[in-house]
Write a protein that holds these residues in place. Structure first.
Motif, PDB file in Angstrom:
ATOM      1  N   ARG A 289       3.920   0.652  -2.605  1.00 50.82           N
ATOM      2  CA  ARG A 289       3.133   0.295  -3.750  1.00 50.82           C
ATOM      3  C   ARG A 289       3.332   0.953  -4.911  1.00 50.82           C
ATOM      4  NH1 ARG A 289      -2.026  -2.097  -4.649  1.00 50.82           N
ATOM      5  NH2 ARG A 289      -2.759  -1.662  -6.530  1.00 50.82           N
TER       6      ARG A 289
ATOM      7  N   GLY B 299      -3.467   3.230  -6.447  1.00 49.72           N
ATOM      8  CA  GLY B 299      -4.463   2.654  -5.356  1.00 49.72           C
ATOM      9  C   GLY B 299      -5.921   3.058  -5.650  1.00 49.72           C
TER      10      GLY B 299
ATOM     11  N   ALA C 111       0.405   6.316   2.397  1.00 47.29           N
ATOM     12  CA  ALA C 111      -0.928   5.928   2.826  1.00 47.29           C
ATOM     13  C   ALA C 111      -1.387   6.719   4.040  1.00 47.29           C
ATOM     14  CB  ALA C 111      -0.965   4.340   3.305  1.00 47.29           C
TER      15      ALA C 111
ATOM     16  N   THR D  72       0.764  -1.129   0.114  1.00 44.11           N
ATOM     17  CA  THR D  72       0.163   0.263  -0.200  1.00 44.11           C
ATOM     18  C   THR D  72       0.924   1.212   0.037  1.00 44.11           C
ATOM     19  OG1 THR D  72      -0.070   0.026   2.564  1.00 44.11           O
ATOM     20  CG2 THR D  72      -1.931  -1.102   1.272  1.00 44.11           C
ATOM     21  N   GLY D  73       0.301   2.345  -0.262  1.00 44.24           N
ATOM     22  CA  GLY D  73       1.051   3.704  -0.287  1.00 44.24           C
ATOM     23  C   GLY D  73       2.079   3.686  -1.042  1.00 44.24           C
TER      24      GLY D  73
END
Length: 184
Positions: A93, A141, A184, A89-90
């Motif tokens: 990523r 995302g 994130a 994530t964030g």
């Protein structure tokens, strides 16, 4: 009188899809060998043993074929990027997506030809491509901020056009200067 040959690619249950796939594969080969500017519908028709009218009927013109070939190539690269970023994530990523995508594109001969096509003045088809925008949206995302996706596209293209010689230094640049915008 007229028996259908088993190897006739224009005969079958899903004639349109099969014809389009064969045409796109041949188009990708021709573009990789000779570049997009040298690519022509007549050369493609000769390569797949059909008429130019058949090409137009199943795939459209030169621009539509280019977009479809780019889309198929992007999907292959995107599949490998998806695998690499699974669970991330964030900023991590975005760092991983950017570095893996750059590696895949730099190794692809067709991508190198497409890169040269986008450096022509006024040629912004790659930055405006819905395929590229969807890819960038996924890498950040989601499409919550379209400017974030456009920033990623332009930063990515800069790294693709002017690669850093040292892969580790490039990854560190991405981590320090691109990633903070996608925390994130």
């Amino acid at each position: 009188m007229g028996s259908r040959r088993a190897d006739d690619w224009l005969v079958g249950r899903d004639r349109h899809s099969e014809a389009a796939e064969r045409i796109y594969a041949a188009a990708a080969d021709l573009m990789a060998q000779h570049g997009f500017e040298a690519f022509s519908i007549d050369a493609l028709a000769a390569a797949v043993h059909c008429s130019p009218a058949t090409i137009y009927r199943h795939t459209g013109g030169k621009t539509a074929i280019r977009d479809a070939v780019v889309g198929r190539q992007a999907e292959r690269i995107l599949a490998s990027v998806r695998e690499a970023i699974d669970g991330l994530t964030g900023s991590e990523r975005v760092v991983t997506a950017t570095t893996v995508a750059l590696q895949r594109l730099r190794a692809d001969p067709l991508a190198q030809i497409m890169r040269s096509m986008t450096t022509l003045p006024g040629n912004d088809w790659l930055t405006e491509s819905p395929v590229v925008t969807r890819f960038a949206d996924e890498m950040v995302g989601g499409a919550a901020d379209p400017l974030a996706s456009q920033w990623l596209i332009r930063t990515f293209l800069a790294l693709w056009y002017w690669p850093v010689k040292d892969a580790e230094a490039e990854k560190e640049m991405v981590r320090r200067y691109l990633a903070p915008g996608y925390s994130a």
